[in-house]
Design a protein around this motif. Structure first.
Motif, PDB file in Angstrom:
ATOM      1  N   ILE A 196       0.821  -1.038  -0.426  1.00  0.00           N
ATOM      2  CA  ILE A 196       0.427  -0.239   0.187  1.00  0.00           C
ATOM      3  C   ILE A 196       1.315   1.465   0.004  1.00  0.00           C
ATOM      4  N   ASN A 197       2.139   1.254   0.249  1.00  0.00           N
ATOM      5  CA  ASN A 197       2.937   2.700  -0.269  1.00  0.00           C
ATOM      6  C   ASN A 197       3.521   2.684  -1.362  1.00  0.00           C
ATOM      7  N   LYS A 198       3.693   1.644  -2.141  1.00  0.00           N
ATOM      8  CA  LYS A 198       3.818   1.913  -3.647  1.00  0.00           C
ATOM      9  C   LYS A 198       2.899   1.870  -4.839  1.00  0.00           C
ATOM     10  N   THR A 199       1.824   1.175  -3.975  1.00  0.00           N
ATOM     11  CA  THR A 199       0.591   0.806  -5.399  1.00  0.00           C
ATOM     12  C   THR A 199       0.022   2.416  -5.831  1.00  0.00           C
ATOM     13  N   LYS A 200      -0.064   2.669  -6.395  1.00  0.00           N
ATOM     14  CA  LYS A 200      -1.508   3.633  -6.896  1.00  0.00           C
ATOM     15  C   LYS A 200      -2.808   3.148  -7.685  1.00  0.00           C
ATOM     16  N   ASN A 201      -2.812   2.283  -7.783  1.00  0.00           N
ATOM     17  CA  ASN A 201      -4.242   1.374  -8.192  1.00  0.00           C
ATOM     18  C   ASN A 201      -5.224   1.463  -6.989  1.00  0.00           C
ATOM     19  N   LEU A 202      -6.271   2.539  -7.798  1.00  0.00           N
ATOM     20  CA  LEU A 202      -6.786   2.026  -6.401  1.00  0.00           C
ATOM     21  C   LEU A 202      -8.326   0.846  -6.439  1.00  0.00           C
ATOM     22  N   HIS A 203      -8.429  -0.053  -8.108  1.00  0.00           N
ATOM     23  CA  HIS A 203      -9.052  -1.383  -7.365  1.00  0.00           C
ATOM     24  C   HIS A 203      -8.044  -1.526  -6.459  1.00  0.00           C
ATOM     25  N   GLU A 204      -6.605  -1.949  -6.435  1.00  0.00           N
ATOM     26  CA  GLU A 204      -5.744  -2.626  -5.344  1.00  0.00           C
ATOM     27  C   GLU A 204      -6.128  -2.119  -4.232  1.00  0.00           C
ATOM     28  N   LEU A 205      -6.292  -1.030  -4.395  1.00  0.00           N
ATOM     29  CA  LEU A 205      -5.931  -0.510  -2.637  1.00  0.00           C
ATOM     30  C   LEU A 205      -8.279  -0.581  -1.838  1.00  0.00           C
ATOM     31  N   MET A 206      -8.602  -0.073  -2.979  1.00  0.00           N
ATOM     32  CA  MET A 206      -9.819  -0.361  -2.465  1.00  0.00           C
ATOM     33  C   MET A 206     -10.322  -2.093  -2.094  1.00  0.00           C
ATOM     34  N   ILE A 207      -9.492  -3.390  -2.822  1.00  0.00           N
ATOM     35  CA  ILE A 207      -9.820  -4.889  -2.337  1.00  0.00           C
ATOM     36  C   ILE A 207      -8.640  -4.683  -0.511  1.00  0.00           C
ATOM     37  N   TYR A 208      -8.118  -3.895  -1.035  1.00  0.00           N
ATOM     38  CA  TYR A 208      -6.871  -4.562   0.065  1.00  0.00           C
ATOM     39  C   TYR A 208      -7.784  -3.315   1.497  1.00  0.00           C
ATOM     40  N   TYR A 209      -8.709  -2.517   1.290  1.00  0.00           N
ATOM     41  CA  TYR A 209      -9.028  -2.193   2.700  1.00  0.00           C
ATOM     42  C   TYR A 209     -10.591  -3.220   3.103  1.00  0.00           C
ATOM     43  N   PHE A 210     -11.099  -4.118   1.804  1.00  0.00           N
ATOM     44  CA  PHE A 210     -12.024  -4.678   2.273  1.00  0.00           C
ATOM     45  C   PHE A 210     -11.489  -6.087   2.617  1.00  0.00           C
ATOM     46  N   ALA A 211     -10.656  -6.324   2.091  1.00  0.00           N
ATOM     47  CA  ALA A 211      -9.865  -7.524   2.682  1.00  0.00           C
ATOM     48  C   ALA A 211      -9.164  -7.192   4.728  1.00  0.00           C
ATOM     49  N   THR A 212      -8.829  -6.428   4.966  1.00  0.00           N
ATOM     50  CA  THR A 212      -8.365  -5.817   5.985  1.00  0.00           C
ATOM     51  C   THR A 212      -9.617  -5.741   7.396  1.00  0.00           C
ATOM     52  N   ASP A 213     -10.575  -5.082   6.167  1.00  0.00           N
ATOM     53  CA  ASP A 213     -12.007  -4.831   6.977  1.00  0.00           C
ATOM     54  C   ASP A 213     -12.599  -6.023   7.617  1.00  0.00           C
ATOM     55  N   PHE A 214     -12.833  -6.770   6.559  1.00  0.00           N
ATOM     56  CA  PHE A 214     -12.942  -8.237   7.387  1.00  0.00           C
ATOM     57  C   PHE A 214     -12.188  -9.333   7.767  1.00  0.00           C
ATOM     58  N   LEU A 215     -10.784  -9.143   7.838  1.00  0.00           N
ATOM     59  CA  LEU A 215     -10.103  -9.654   8.691  1.00  0.00           C
ATOM     60  C   LEU A 215     -10.003  -9.162  10.330  1.00  0.00           C
ATOM     61  N   LEU A 216      -9.851  -7.905  10.112  1.00  0.00           N
ATOM     62  CA  LEU A 216     -10.073  -6.754  11.513  1.00  0.00           C
ATOM     63  C   LEU A 216     -11.649  -7.404  12.113  1.00  0.00           C
ATOM     64  N   THR A 217     -12.579  -8.089  11.479  1.00  0.00           N
ATOM     65  CA  THR A 217     -13.560  -8.459  12.434  1.00  0.00           C
ATOM     66  C   THR A 217     -13.545  -9.651  12.939  1.00  0.00           C
ATOM     67  N   ILE A 218     -12.688 -10.221  12.816  1.00  0.00           N
ATOM     68  CA  ILE A 218     -12.565 -11.467  13.181  1.00  0.00           C
ATOM     69  C   ILE A 218     -11.481 -12.072  14.063  1.00  0.00           C
ATOM     70  N   GLU A 219     -10.520 -10.833  14.385  1.00  0.00           N
ATOM     71  CA  GLU A 219      -9.419 -10.795  15.240  1.00  0.00           C
ATOM     72  C   GLU A 219      -9.699 -10.482  15.947  1.00  0.00           C
ATOM     73  N   ASN A 220      -8.781 -10.950  17.405  1.00  0.00           N
ATOM     74  CA  ASN A 220      -8.993 -11.079  18.567  1.00  0.00           C
ATOM     75  C   ASN A 220      -7.891 -10.238  18.661  1.00  0.00           C
ATOM     76  N   ASN A 221      -6.894  -9.911  18.649  1.00  0.00           N
ATOM     77  CA  ASN A 221      -5.211  -9.485  19.553  1.00  0.00           C
ATOM     78  C   ASN A 221      -5.491  -8.491  19.163  1.00  0.00           C
ATOM     79  N   ASP A 222      -5.876  -7.446  20.645  1.00  0.00           N
ATOM     80  CA  ASP A 222      -6.134  -5.802  20.198  1.00  0.00           C
ATOM     81  C   ASP A 222      -4.671  -5.171  18.984  1.00  0.00           C
ATOM     82  N   GLU A 223      -3.588  -5.439  19.133  1.00  0.00           N
ATOM     83  CA  GLU A 223      -2.854  -5.747  18.795  1.00  0.00           C
ATOM     84  C   GLU A 223      -2.810  -5.248  17.905  1.00  0.00           C
ATOM     85  N   ILE A 224      -3.291  -6.468  16.975  1.00  0.00           N
ATOM     86  CA  ILE A 224      -3.200  -6.129  15.729  1.00  0.00           C
ATOM     87  C   ILE A 224      -4.541  -5.260  15.099  1.00  0.00           C
ATOM     88  N   ILE A 225      -5.775  -5.918  16.105  1.00  0.00           N
ATOM     89  CA  ILE A 225      -6.891  -4.772  15.605  1.00  0.00           C
ATOM     90  C   ILE A 225      -6.441  -2.975  15.255  1.00  0.00           C
TER      91      ILE A 225
END
Length: 301
Positions: A196-225
């Protein structure tokens, strides 16, 4: 410093006159332990808007883009479908092995031809197996925003994954097989493929956001959240630079900053949203809460 639970209680207090599921009296008593006075309440109904992944994409591009069925199956099944494909090729090549053996009994020229066929097919299969991981990565990285939505909305499945782990035995590492959620694996793997520090592709960034948001909902570790939330904020800030007038981006970014307790930044984005659309009760209530907190001298520990 105000914590997120206190902020949510203040939010519920603000909307309690129009939300009959909230007991305003009990909430008032609890909040009076922290504040001498409480923020104003919203007494007139306004729209409640909660933006979803697909509405995010529509807000950005006016439509949701999907890959064709063949590519989607490869993205959804990934390695499993590619391995099936290789097996089909392997069994379809069996006649190529058998026919030269039969013909070599009658025609001497086929003896050398047979060896060349064996060597060629073996080489191709070896290269295919070695390239399997790269092919899978390429397919996953080129998925469309709608593809991930279909996968996350569909049924999950568990499948075995082989990985290297540290060992206390004679070998420093050993290969182990674990059962992993397909959705979790896909989201984690996509994040590994996109910088995410190098890509300028908005599609990639949007999917990255969706993927991270999904992982956040199933994560229990506060530091990782917290780390996930920071990455979400970083991605949304970059997208906002190109879609400044996107209410969906502003809405999610305001809430992301709120969850990180960056109250000034969160209020700024809520106010920008309000300039474009004034009838979202969620946004109006959070503006009241954040202005109240930031203007209150006593913060909660």
């Amino acid at each position: 410093m105000a914590d997120i639970k206190l902020l949510i209680d203040l939010y519920r207090w603000v909307i309690s006159p129009i939300d009959k599921t909230i007991d305003g009296k009990i909430l008032e008593d609890e909040l009076n332990e922290y504040f001498d006075k409480l923020p104003v309440q919203i007494t007139e109904y306004k729209e409640t808007i909660e933006y979803s992944y697909d509405s995010f994409i529509v807000d950005m591009y006016n439509y949701v883009e999907y890959s064709n069925n063949f590519m989607f199956k490869l993205q959804n099944g990934g390695r499993k479908y590619l391995l099936k494909f290789l097996k089909i090729i392997f069994f379809s090549l069996i006649p190529i092995f058998v026919v030269p053996i039969i013909l070599s009994r009658f025609y001497k020229i086929f003896e050398n031809l047979y060896m060349y066929i064996i060597a060629g097919v073996s080489l191709l299969m070896g290269l295919a197996l070695m390239s399997l991981e790269k092919i899978t990565d390429k397919i996953i990285k080129t998925m469309k925003p709608g593809d991930l939505l279909k996968i996350l909305d569909g049924e999950d499945e568990n499948f075995p994954i082989t990985k290297m782990e540290r060992s206390f035995g004679p070998n420093p590492y050993k290969s182990i097989t674990i059962v992993e959620s397909k959705k979790k694996f896909l989201c984690q793997h996509y994040r590994e493929l996109v910088n995410i520090n190098k890509t300028k592709n908005l599609h990639e960034l949007m999917i990255y956001y969706f993927a991270t948001d999904f992982l956040l909902t199933i994560e229990n570790n506060d530091e990782i959240i917290i780390e996930y939330r920071k990455q979400i904020t970083q991605v949304l800030e970059y997208i906002l630079a190109f879609r400044r007038n996107s209410p969906c981006v502003l809405f999610n970014l305001a809430h992301s900053e709120l969850n990180l307790l960056r109250l000034d930044e969160s209020l700024q984005y809520f106010r920008e949203y309000y300039k474009m659309y004034k009838d979202n009760i969620n946004v109006n209530a959070w503006i009241i809460v954040l202005e109240f907190i930031l203007n209150t001298a006593v913060f909660c520990e």
